[in-house]
Design a protein around this motif. Structure first.
Motif, short mmCIF file in Angstrom:
data_model
loop_
_atom_site.label_atom_id
_atom_site.label_comp_id
_atom_site.label_asym_id
_atom_site.label_seq_id
_atom_site.Cartn_x
_atom_site.Cartn_y
_atom_site.Cartn_z
N MET A 1 7.83 5.54 4.30
CA MET A 1 7.92 7.06 3.69
C MET A 1 6.86 8.07 4.01
SD MET A 1 10.38 7.03 2.00
CE MET A 1 10.65 8.16 0.28
N GLY A 2 5.96 8.04 4.20
CA GLY A 2 5.31 9.06 4.73
C GLY A 2 5.00 9.54 6.68
N PHE A 3 5.43 7.94 6.90
CA PHE A 3 6.12 8.78 8.19
C PHE A 3 7.17 9.54 8.32
CE2 PHE A 3 8.66 7.79 12.39
CZ PHE A 3 7.87 7.85 13.08
N THR A 4 8.19 9.03 7.61
CA THR A 4 9.85 9.48 7.27
C THR A 4 9.20 11.06 7.08
OG1 THR A 4 10.67 7.68 6.91
CG2 THR A 4 12.12 9.37 6.64
N PHE A 5 8.36 11.52 6.48
CA PHE A 5 8.65 13.08 6.06
C PHE A 5 7.96 13.04 7.09
CE2 PHE A 5 5.41 16.07 3.65
CZ PHE A 5 6.21 16.29 3.13
N SER A 6 6.90 12.88 7.48
CA SER A 6 6.04 13.72 8.95
C SER A 6 7.25 13.75 9.88
CB SER A 6 4.81 12.80 9.54
OG SER A 6 4.13 12.51 8.45
N CYS A 7 8.13 13.28 10.03
CA CYS A 7 8.88 13.47 10.91
C CYS A 7 10.01 14.45 10.90
CB CYS A 7 10.07 12.28 11.25
SG CYS A 7 9.31 11.03 12.61
N ALA A 8 10.35 14.29 8.49
CA ALA A 8 11.39 15.62 8.30
C ALA A 8 10.46 17.28 8.33
CB ALA A 8 11.79 14.84 7.03
N VAL A 9 9.32 17.36 8.32
CA VAL A 9 8.64 18.18 8.56
C VAL A 9 7.07 18.09 9.62
CG1 VAL A 9 6.68 19.35 7.10
CG2 VAL A 9 8.40 18.13 5.63
N PRO A 10 7.99 19.01 10.27
CA PRO A 10 7.01 19.32 11.41
C PRO A 10 5.47 19.79 11.37
CG PRO A 10 10.01 20.41 11.93
CD PRO A 10 9.10 20.10 10.98
N LEU A 11 4.78 19.87 10.12
CA LEU A 11 3.95 21.09 10.23
C LEU A 11 2.83 19.32 10.03
CD1 LEU A 11 1.63 23.41 10.24
CD2 LEU A 11 2.11 23.58 8.08
N VAL A 12 3.45 19.07 9.61
CA VAL A 12 2.79 17.78 8.54
C VAL A 12 2.65 16.82 10.11
CG1 VAL A 12 3.25 15.56 7.05
CG2 VAL A 12 3.55 17.78 6.52
N GLN A 13 3.63 16.60 10.48
CA GLN A 13 3.29 15.65 12.00
C GLN A 13 2.47 16.78 12.65
OE1 GLN A 13 3.99 12.72 12.67
NE2 GLN A 13 6.04 12.47 14.47
N LEU A 14 2.42 17.32 13.11
CA LEU A 14 1.82 18.05 14.23
C LEU A 14 0.24 17.77 13.26
CD1 LEU A 14 0.51 19.39 16.36
CD2 LEU A 14 0.44 21.31 15.60
N THR A 15 0.01 18.15 12.06
CA THR A 15 -1.11 17.64 11.37
C THR A 15 -1.39 16.27 11.97
OG1 THR A 15 -1.01 19.28 9.79
CG2 THR A 15 -2.94 17.35 9.25
N SER A 16 -0.91 15.58 11.39
CA SER A 16 -0.86 13.71 11.51
C SER A 16 -1.87 13.24 12.80
CB SER A 16 0.34 13.15 11.47
OG SER A 16 -0.33 11.51 11.42
N ILE A 17 -0.58 14.38 14.18
CA ILE A 17 -1.14 13.67 15.29
C ILE A 17 -2.77 14.43 16.03
CG2 ILE A 17 -0.54 14.60 18.02
CD1 ILE A 17 2.78 14.68 16.95
N LEU A 18 -2.76 15.97 15.62
CA LEU A 18 -4.22 16.00 15.27
C LEU A 18 -5.29 15.33 15.04
CD1 LEU A 18 -3.69 19.99 15.02
CD2 LEU A 18 -4.46 18.33 17.35
N LEU A 19 -4.99 14.32 13.96
CA LEU A 19 -5.53 13.20 13.11
C LEU A 19 -6.27 12.20 14.24
CD1 LEU A 19 -4.44 13.76 9.26
CD2 LEU A 19 -6.98 14.44 10.03
N MET A 20 -5.06 11.66 14.48
CA MET A 20 -5.12 10.83 15.67
C MET A 20 -6.26 10.61 17.01
SD MET A 20 -1.05 8.98 15.53
CE MET A 20 -0.17 9.60 13.73
N LEU A 21 -6.35 12.72 17.19
CA LEU A 21 -6.46 12.49 18.45
C LEU A 21 -8.13 12.85 17.41
CD1 LEU A 21 -3.71 14.70 20.00
CD2 LEU A 21 -4.82 12.71 20.89
N THR A 22 -8.30 13.08 17.04
CA THR A 22 -9.70 13.29 16.48
C THR A 22 -10.20 12.54 15.69
OG1 THR A 22 -9.09 14.98 15.08
CG2 THR A 22 -9.15 15.92 16.67
N GLY A 23 -10.13 11.38 15.16
CA GLY A 23 -11.18 10.38 14.20
C GLY A 23 -11.31 9.71 14.62
N ALA A 24 -11.87 8.73 14.61
CA ALA A 24 -12.55 8.03 15.03
C ALA A 24 -11.67 6.87 14.53
CB ALA A 24 -14.06 7.44 14.40
N ARG A 25 -11.19 6.27 13.74
CA ARG A 25 -10.38 5.12 13.97
C ARG A 25 -9.15 5.45 13.93
NH1 ARG A 25 -13.66 3.93 9.30
NH2 ARG A 25 -14.34 1.67 9.26
N ARG A 26 -9.02 7.05 15.30
CA ARG A 26 -7.45 7.35 14.67
C ARG A 26 -6.13 7.44 14.24
NH1 ARG A 26 -10.05 9.46 18.68
NH2 ARG A 26 -10.68 8.34 20.52
#
Length: 149
Positions: A105-130
């Motif tokens: 559900m969280g993934f689907t919401f992220s896909c439906a809202v581009p700003l949320v998806q972009l935030t998620s991608i940035l977190l994956m690229l910068t966080g220690a646990r990805r």
């Protein structure tokens, strides 16, 4: 007293579990998107092709079902399995059906809202646990699967 907050690999002492995870998640997403698109094409005739009018919704709905079913089964989608990734909870366990549903559900919401998806991608690229946004909210992590003994 022991620390029970994290029972997953530490990115400082076991960085191999997190090596190339953002790239592998992206490649897995591509594979999974193609599989969901194939499912959409297979389902369209059963909607008398009216599914064409709501194709984005159909894609998101079938993607939700696909992701929930595959993650609940082996804690990874077929694309993730192809690239040797799996999800784990904060306790280091595989995701159960309920957690798979909420993660999907969280993934689907992220896909439906581009700003949320972009935030998620940035977190994956910068966080220690990805971890992406949904991972942080649920306390899950995508890691490289251990090699079979």
């Amino acid at each position: 007293m022991t620390d029970t907050i994290w029972h997953i690999p530490d990115p400082e002492t076991q960085p191999d579990f997190y090596a190339d995870v953002p790239l592998k998640r992206f490649l897995a997403w591509l594979v999974d998107s193609v599989l969901v698109l194939v499912l959409c094409v297979l389902v369209l005739p059963f909607t008398a092709f009216t599914g064409l009018f709501f194709l984005p919704f159909l894609f998101l709905a079938l993607g939700l079902v696909y992701r929930t079913a595959t993650i609940a089964h082996r804690s990874a989608t077929w694309g993730m399995r192809l690239f040797a990734l799996e999800f784990r909870t904060a306790m280091g366990q595989r995701l159960d059906t309920a957690m798979a549903f909420w993660h999907s559900m969280g993934f689907t919401f992220s896909c439906a809202v581009p700003l949320v998806q972009l935030t998620s991608i940035l977190l994956m690229l910068t966080g220690a646990r990805r971890q992406g946004l949904t991972d942080l909210a649920l306390g899950t992590v995508a890691i490289n699967r251990r090699a079979a003994n």
